[in-house]
Design a protein around this motif. Sequence first.
Motif, PDB file in Angstrom:
ATOM      1  N   ASN A   1       0.789  -1.293  -0.027  1.00 42.90           N
ATOM      2  CA  ASN A   1      -0.010   0.098  -0.091  1.00 42.90           C
ATOM      3  C   ASN A   1       0.683   1.453  -0.043  1.00 42.90           C
ATOM      4  O   ASN A   1       0.522   2.038   0.939  1.00 42.90           O
ATOM      5  N   PRO A   2       1.766   1.345  -1.036  1.00 43.27           N
ATOM      6  CA  PRO A   2       2.463   2.574  -0.827  1.00 43.27           C
ATOM      7  C   PRO A   2       1.837   3.865  -1.364  1.00 43.27           C
ATOM      8  O   PRO A   2       0.773   3.749  -1.813  1.00 43.27           O
ATOM      9  N   ASP A   3       2.289   5.081  -0.881  1.00 44.58           N
ATOM     10  CA  ASP A   3       1.972   6.097  -1.340  1.00 44.58           C
ATOM     11  C   ASP A   3       2.401   6.620  -2.830  1.00 44.58           C
ATOM     12  O   ASP A   3       1.673   7.393  -3.545  1.00 44.58           O
ATOM     13  N   VAL A   4       3.346   6.373  -3.193  1.00 46.32           N
ATOM     14  CA  VAL A   4       3.964   6.479  -4.468  1.00 46.32           C
ATOM     15  C   VAL A   4       4.627   5.250  -4.980  1.00 46.32           C
ATOM     16  O   VAL A   4       5.311   4.759  -4.280  1.00 46.32           O
TER      17      VAL A   4
ATOM     18  N   TYR B   1      -3.453  10.249  -8.884  1.00 44.76           N
ATOM     19  CA  TYR B   1      -2.393  10.808  -9.754  1.00 44.76           C
ATOM     20  C   TYR B   1      -1.584  10.044 -10.635  1.00 44.76           C
ATOM     21  O   TYR B   1      -0.975   9.134  -9.919  1.00 44.76           O
ATOM     22  N   LEU B   2      -1.663   9.950 -12.006  1.00 46.36           N
ATOM     23  CA  LEU B   2      -1.002   9.119 -12.799  1.00 46.36           C
ATOM     24  C   LEU B   2       0.089   9.912 -13.846  1.00 46.36           C
ATOM     25  O   LEU B   2      -0.092  10.953 -14.044  1.00 46.36           O
TER      26      LEU B   2
ATOM     27  N   MET C   1       6.998   2.655 -18.268  1.00 42.57           N
ATOM     28  CA  MET C   1       7.262   2.944 -17.031  1.00 42.57           C
ATOM     29  C   MET C   1       5.829   3.905 -16.718  1.00 42.57           C
ATOM     30  O   MET C   1       5.409   4.496 -17.397  1.00 42.57           O
ATOM     31  N   ALA C   2       5.533   3.741 -15.324  1.00 43.04           N
ATOM     32  CA  ALA C   2       4.454   4.778 -14.889  1.00 43.04           C
ATOM     33  C   ALA C   2       4.695   4.890 -13.334  1.00 43.04           C
ATOM     34  O   ALA C   2       5.240   4.115 -12.549  1.00 43.04           O
ATOM     35  N   ILE C   3       3.978   6.133 -13.059  1.00 43.52           N
ATOM     36  CA  ILE C   3       4.064   6.454 -11.509  1.00 43.52           C
ATOM     37  C   ILE C   3       2.629   6.516 -11.156  1.00 43.52           C
ATOM     38  O   ILE C   3       1.788   7.245 -12.031  1.00 43.52           O
ATOM     39  N   LEU C   4       2.338   5.903 -10.137  1.00 46.75           N
ATOM     40  CA  LEU C   4       1.003   6.087  -9.616  1.00 46.75           C
ATOM     41  C   LEU C   4       1.033   6.583  -8.141  1.00 46.75           C
ATOM     42  O   LEU C   4       2.118   6.268  -7.324  1.00 46.75           O
ATOM     43  N   SER C   5       0.290   7.584  -7.639  1.00 53.74           N
ATOM     44  CA  SER C   5       0.486   8.418  -6.358  1.00 53.74           C
ATOM     45  C   SER C   5      -0.928   8.720  -5.963  1.00 53.74           C
ATOM     46  O   SER C   5      -1.648   9.120  -6.300  1.00 53.74           O
ATOM     47  N   ARG C   6      -0.721   8.931  -4.735  1.00 53.49           N
ATOM     48  CA  ARG C   6      -1.791   9.458  -3.972  1.00 53.49           C
ATOM     49  C   ARG C   6      -1.465  11.036  -3.576  1.00 53.49           C
ATOM     50  O   ARG C   6      -2.130  11.870  -3.156  1.00 53.49           O
ATOM     51  N   ILE C   7      -0.262  11.425  -3.903  1.00 53.62           N
ATOM     52  CA  ILE C   7       0.330  12.813  -3.585  1.00 53.62           C
ATOM     53  C   ILE C   7       0.319  13.446  -4.897  1.00 53.62           C
ATOM     54  O   ILE C   7       0.709  13.007  -5.966  1.00 53.62           O
ATOM     55  N   PRO C   8      -0.261  14.745  -5.013  1.00 57.91           N
ATOM     56  CA  PRO C   8      -0.217  15.561  -6.201  1.00 57.91           C
ATOM     57  C   PRO C   8       1.168  15.614  -6.732  1.00 57.91           C
ATOM     58  O   PRO C   8       2.084  15.913  -5.872  1.00 57.91           O
ATOM     59  N   LEU C   9       1.447  15.556  -7.939  1.00 58.30           N
ATOM     60  CA  LEU C   9       2.465  15.744  -8.554  1.00 58.30           C
ATOM     61  C   LEU C   9       2.796  17.226  -9.349  1.00 58.30           C
ATOM     62  O   LEU C   9       1.957  17.817  -9.469  1.00 58.30           O
TER      63      LEU C   9
END
Length: 342
Positions: free
Chosen positions: A58-61, A92-93, A132-140
């Motif tokens: 369950n990572p944040d990023v 946020y993707l 590659m991709a980044i998935l985030s709960r934190i705004p980018l």
Amino acid sequence: MTTILAAALASPAAAETIRIASFDPELTRKGPGLLLRDIQSGKDNQVLAVAMVIAKVNPDVLLLTGFDWDHDRAALRAFTQLMARSGVDYPYLLAPQTNRGMASGADLDNDGRLAEADDSQGWGSFTGQNGMAILSRIPLGNVVDYSEGLWRDMPGNLIGDALSPEAKTVQRLSTSGHWDVELLTDPPLHVLAFAATAPVFDGPEDRNGRRNHDEIAFWQTHLPNAPFVIAGNANLDPVDGDGRHEAIRNLIENKRISDARPASAGGAAAADAGQSGDPALDTADWPDDGPGNLRVTYLLPSRALRVTGSGVVWPTDEEPLYQAAAVASPHKLVWIDVEIAD
């Protein structure tokens, strides 16, 4: 009462803890659209196993370094919807097109043929394969994408005679990409994301070994003046396996970087005979008659950050997630918890 209030106001704000993970789930298929099909089916065992592993941590990023790209991010959005059904949301993707499968127009491998997978900017039989991709709960925030930079333009590069003069004019350094992604924490935290080529599958010219070295060495001169975490699949172990090991050792030993040394009991239990490195730090479980078990995925925080936890999701055969981790990928998810404070 007044004394207590004054003391509270004088105390520093609580530090924010962020969990960051990097994972090569090998969610790549033999043609465009096939990954989307498998995700939407809801029956693909590998897809479901990858989702289980991510949900457990369950990572944040989350940086994914092996995920097929498409123009509409349809596969990535379908995967995040699958994760959301497990209670893990990523609003946020980030998934720009990588160099994988991107036509170069040149004969990069010097075999006399054009438009093959080996002639792509990064190996790929179709555009975006194994991206590659980044998935985030934190705004980018701001994103700096270095992926268009030519290999020959990197100071101190090892390109040598690995490429023809024509190939040198077009070959990019990044196999997949090099991204500096700002997370809008307080203060901002930079994720330096990349996925390097494997230092094998070439000839005596050592094209891939040289490129792998330089993809890792790139970060030595591109560290931001802000808290950061280098994240990704370097495809290189500090001591074992093939490749120019000094590249990753030099990065780990950079005076601005600390190594939390994420570890697992499963890696320790699966140690290869004759292995020189600490098997508990390994992040990939390849056959013993092939590369063997190696540490190739890294999360390297700046010394400005305090690491409060870390690990590699490589369970022993007695742990409940053992089967899911084995089905998901030969690679294991790596995570660290970092504290951000002024």
